[in-house]
Design a protein around this motif. Structure first.
Motif, mmCIF file in Angstrom:
data_model
loop_
_atom_site.group_PDB
_atom_site.id
_atom_site.type_symbol
_atom_site.label_atom_id
_atom_site.label_comp_id
_atom_site.label_asym_id
_atom_site.label_seq_id
_atom_site.Cartn_x
_atom_site.Cartn_y
_atom_site.Cartn_z
ATOM 1 N N LEU A 1 0.791 -1.233 0.000
ATOM 2 C CA LEU A 1 0.000 0.000 0.000
ATOM 3 C C LEU A 1 0.817 1.273 0.000
ATOM 4 O O LEU A 1 0.259 2.354 -0.205
ATOM 5 C CB LEU A 1 -0.930 0.007 1.229
ATOM 6 N N HIS A 2 2.124 1.185 0.264
ATOM 7 C CA HIS A 2 2.903 2.415 0.365
ATOM 8 C C HIS A 2 2.854 3.195 -0.954
ATOM 9 O O HIS A 2 3.037 2.621 -2.031
ATOM 10 C CB HIS A 2 4.356 2.104 0.735
ATOM 11 N N PRO A 3 2.612 4.506 -0.875
ATOM 12 C CA PRO A 3 2.489 5.329 -2.091
ATOM 13 C C PRO A 3 3.710 5.273 -3.002
ATOM 14 O O PRO A 3 3.596 5.579 -4.192
ATOM 15 C CB PRO A 3 2.278 6.743 -1.532
ATOM 16 N N ASP A 4 4.884 4.906 -2.490
ATOM 17 C CA ASP A 4 6.074 4.821 -3.337
ATOM 18 C C ASP A 4 5.979 3.688 -4.347
ATOM 19 O O ASP A 4 6.637 3.722 -5.393
ATOM 20 C CB ASP A 4 7.328 4.617 -2.476
ATOM 21 N N VAL A 5 5.173 2.667 -4.016
ATOM 22 C CA VAL A 5 5.069 1.515 -4.926
ATOM 23 C C VAL A 5 3.642 1.305 -5.438
ATOM 24 O O VAL A 5 3.443 0.663 -6.470
ATOM 25 C CB VAL A 5 5.566 0.229 -4.229
ATOM 26 N N ASN A 6 2.666 1.828 -4.727
ATOM 27 C CA ASN A 6 1.273 1.650 -5.118
ATOM 28 C C ASN A 6 0.736 2.990 -5.630
ATOM 29 O O ASN A 6 0.660 3.966 -4.891
ATOM 30 C CB ASN A 6 0.456 1.175 -3.915
ATOM 31 N N LYS A 7 0.397 3.026 -6.890
ATOM 32 C CA LYS A 7 -0.052 4.281 -7.519
ATOM 33 C C LYS A 7 -1.560 4.448 -7.506
ATOM 34 O O LYS A 7 -2.097 5.348 -8.136
ATOM 35 C CB LYS A 7 0.476 4.356 -8.955
ATOM 36 N N SER A 8 -2.245 3.588 -6.743
ATOM 37 C CA SER A 8 -3.690 3.722 -6.618
ATOM 38 C C SER A 8 -4.023 5.040 -5.924
ATOM 39 O O SER A 8 -3.325 5.462 -5.002
ATOM 40 C CB SER A 8 -4.260 2.551 -5.817
ATOM 41 N N PRO A 9 -5.101 5.735 -6.346
ATOM 42 C CA PRO A 9 -5.455 7.016 -5.720
ATOM 43 C C PRO A 9 -5.795 6.877 -4.231
ATOM 44 O O PRO A 9 -5.720 7.845 -3.490
ATOM 45 C CB PRO A 9 -6.669 7.490 -6.524
ATOM 46 N N GLU B 1 -4.296 6.955 1.685
ATOM 47 C CA GLU B 1 -5.273 6.882 2.763
ATOM 48 C C GLU B 1 -5.295 5.487 3.386
ATOM 49 O O GLU B 1 -5.382 5.333 4.611
ATOM 50 C CB GLU B 1 -6.667 7.232 2.227
ATOM 51 N N GLU B 2 -5.180 4.455 2.555
ATOM 52 C CA GLU B 2 -5.173 3.086 3.064
ATOM 53 C C GLU B 2 -3.901 2.803 3.861
ATOM 54 O O GLU B 2 -3.940 2.082 4.868
ATOM 55 C CB GLU B 2 -5.311 2.094 1.904
ATOM 56 N N PHE B 3 -2.785 3.376 3.422
ATOM 57 C CA PHE B 3 -1.545 3.191 4.167
ATOM 58 C C PHE B 3 -1.644 3.869 5.531
ATOM 59 O O PHE B 3 -1.192 3.329 6.543
ATOM 60 C CB PHE B 3 -0.358 3.752 3.390
ATOM 61 N N LYS B 4 -2.230 5.048 5.571
ATOM 62 C CA LYS B 4 -2.413 5.758 6.837
ATOM 63 C C LYS B 4 -3.310 4.953 7.767
ATOM 64 O O LYS B 4 -3.027 4.826 8.974
ATOM 65 C CB LYS B 4 -3.028 7.136 6.568
ATOM 66 N N GLU B 5 -4.379 4.403 7.225
ATOM 67 C CA GLU B 5 -5.301 3.585 8.017
ATOM 68 C C GLU B 5 -4.593 2.349 8.558
ATOM 69 O O GLU B 5 -4.774 1.965 9.715
ATOM 70 C CB GLU B 5 -6.491 3.177 7.146
ATOM 71 N N LEU B 6 -3.752 1.737 7.724
ATOM 72 C CA LEU B 6 -2.986 0.560 8.133
ATOM 73 C C LEU B 6 -2.020 0.915 9.265
ATOM 74 O O LEU B 6 -1.900 0.181 10.255
ATOM 75 C CB LEU B 6 -2.211 0.009 6.934
ATOM 76 N N ASN B 7 -1.343 2.034 9.135
ATOM 77 C CA ASN B 7 -0.373 2.455 10.141
ATOM 78 C C ASN B 7 -1.051 2.753 11.471
ATOM 79 O O ASN B 7 -0.537 2.425 12.549
ATOM 80 C CB ASN B 7 0.382 3.688 9.642
ATOM 81 N N GLU B 8 -2.230 3.381 11.418
ATOM 82 C CA GLU B 8 -2.955 3.692 12.644
ATOM 83 C C GLU B 8 -3.479 2.430 13.311
ATOM 84 O O GLU B 8 -3.501 2.334 14.546
ATOM 85 C CB GLU B 8 -4.099 4.663 12.340
#
Length: 378
Positions: free
Chosen positions: A34-42, A46-53
């Motif tokens: 999910l990290h934005p550096d590798v996942n270009k999904s819009p 937000e999903e990475f932030k949710e995962l981290n929280e």
């Protein structure tokens, strides 16, 4: 903390009975996807932030227990009281997302890879009284830690480290170009081994051959008694882990000491304002005040005839000196309190006292009154 519309265990993709190690591994795998550096999904950010929280809660035993019981963790978002302030002043990271960005950058492209780990700087805040007594402080911070699956080697179960065939183990590629001025030789970082001279065949799947993984670190550090504002403590080898067993950086803890409501620190001395009743200032007495250490009572002697602005020194009752059994001094700045209202009896006694001192209010003349009397008679 994310709104509890989704189950946190579901976000991480683990069972409610998952162990701490399973939660960590699931988080890392999901974060890579999910990290934005590798996942270009819009929606990746937000999903990475949710995962981290979600990981913030489930990676902490007390928060996880509260979530399991109540379905929520009040105040868990954005770094709770258990977390420290990451300052990035020594090459550390500001968030788990920053660490993953560095993790994904390791070993990619043609640039030479830094093998040694960097120092990580964090800041903690303590009260002046905590600084005086010393304390054990729990720190929770994110870093690149040695991979447990490969013991930091980066080599998988059936893998091995071999000499890079591209550069012959030198880590550099030499190219020769023929020009009108003759042969020109240039050197660049080997794109296969990134300057290390070695490659791994059969890399560890958990760390992609780096020998380190993003992780949340929990440690306790001893803050020494007498530590000063801005003073730093170095914890060896708990900064960023090096690649494939290379030296780790250190953790640099910067201590900030809050101001106290009563004491003001100057070096190892403590200054405080002390209000003294008029009678005690006139007659002299002893007064007890709370010291800087827990349950400490300091006795100070008020000399007879003390005046506002006088300073009383109490030796050895200031701040402890770091690494020593000695302490600074306590300096009390006196303020004599004059009563604003008197009973009839008290007023009569004060008038008697004034008469004894030859300062009766009925007879006293100030400079202005004397001038009036002089010009009134002329």
């Amino acid at each position: 903390m994310p709104t509890v519309e989704k189950d946190l265990y579901e976000i991480l993709g683990v069972e409610r009975t998952a162990s701490e190690a399973e939660i960590k591994k699931a988080f890392r795998h999901k974060a890579r996807e999910l990290h934005p550096d590798v996942n270009k999904s819009p929606n990746a950010e937000e999903e990475f932030k949710e995962l981290n929280e979600a990981y913030d809660v489930l990676s902490d035993a007390s928060k996880r227990a509260q979530y399991d019981r109540f379905g929520t963790v009040p105040g868990a978002a954005g770094g709770s009281s258990g977390y420290v302030d990451l300052n990035d002043i020594f090459g550390g990271f500001g968030s788990m997302g920053d660490i993953f960005s560095t993790f994904f950058g390791g070993g990619r492209g043609g640039a030479e890879v830094r093998r040694e780990g960097r120092d990580v700087g964090i800041g903690i805040t303590v009260s002046l009284r905590e600084a005086a007594s010393g304390l054990k402080k729990e720190l929770i911070y994110d870093r690149l830690a040695p991979c447990a699956d490969c013991d930091g080697t980066g080599i998988g179960p059936d893998g091995e480290e071999v000499v890079c065939a591209e550069c012959g183990g030198t880590g550099r590629i030499v190219t020769v170009q023929n020009t009108i001025l003759g042969s020109m030789q240039s050197s660049s970082v080997c794109p296969r081994c990134h300057g290390t001279g070695k490659r791994i065949e059969g890399a560890c799947e958990e760390c992609d051959g780096q020998g380190r993984v993003p992780d949340r670190q929990r440690i306790s550090v001893d803050v020494p008694a007498g530590i000063k504002d801005g003073q730093q403590m170095r914890v060896p080898d708990l900064g960023e882990a090096g690649m494939r067993g290379a030296a780790s950086g250190d953790l640099i803890v910067t201590v900030r000491v809050e101001q106290d409501d009563f004491f003001e620190r100057n070096g190892n001395d403590l200054h405080a304002a002390l209000t003294v009743p008029l009678t005690r200032a006139v007659l002299g007495s002893e007064m007890e005040i709370d010291g800087i250490l827990e349950d400490e009572v300091v006795t100070c002697k008020i000399p007879a005839g003390s005046q506002t602005g006088d300073v009383i020194k109490v030796k050895g009752k200031g701040m402890p000196r770091v690494g020593s059994s000695s302490r600074g001094d306590m300096l009390l700045h006196l303020s004599v309190e004059v009563p604003k209202k008197l009973t009839k009896k008290q007023r009569k006694l004060m008038e008697q006292f004034a008469d004894e001192m030859g300062e009766s209010s009925r007879k006293a003349h100030g400079r202005l009154e004397k001038l009036r009397d002089y010009y009134g008679r002329s």
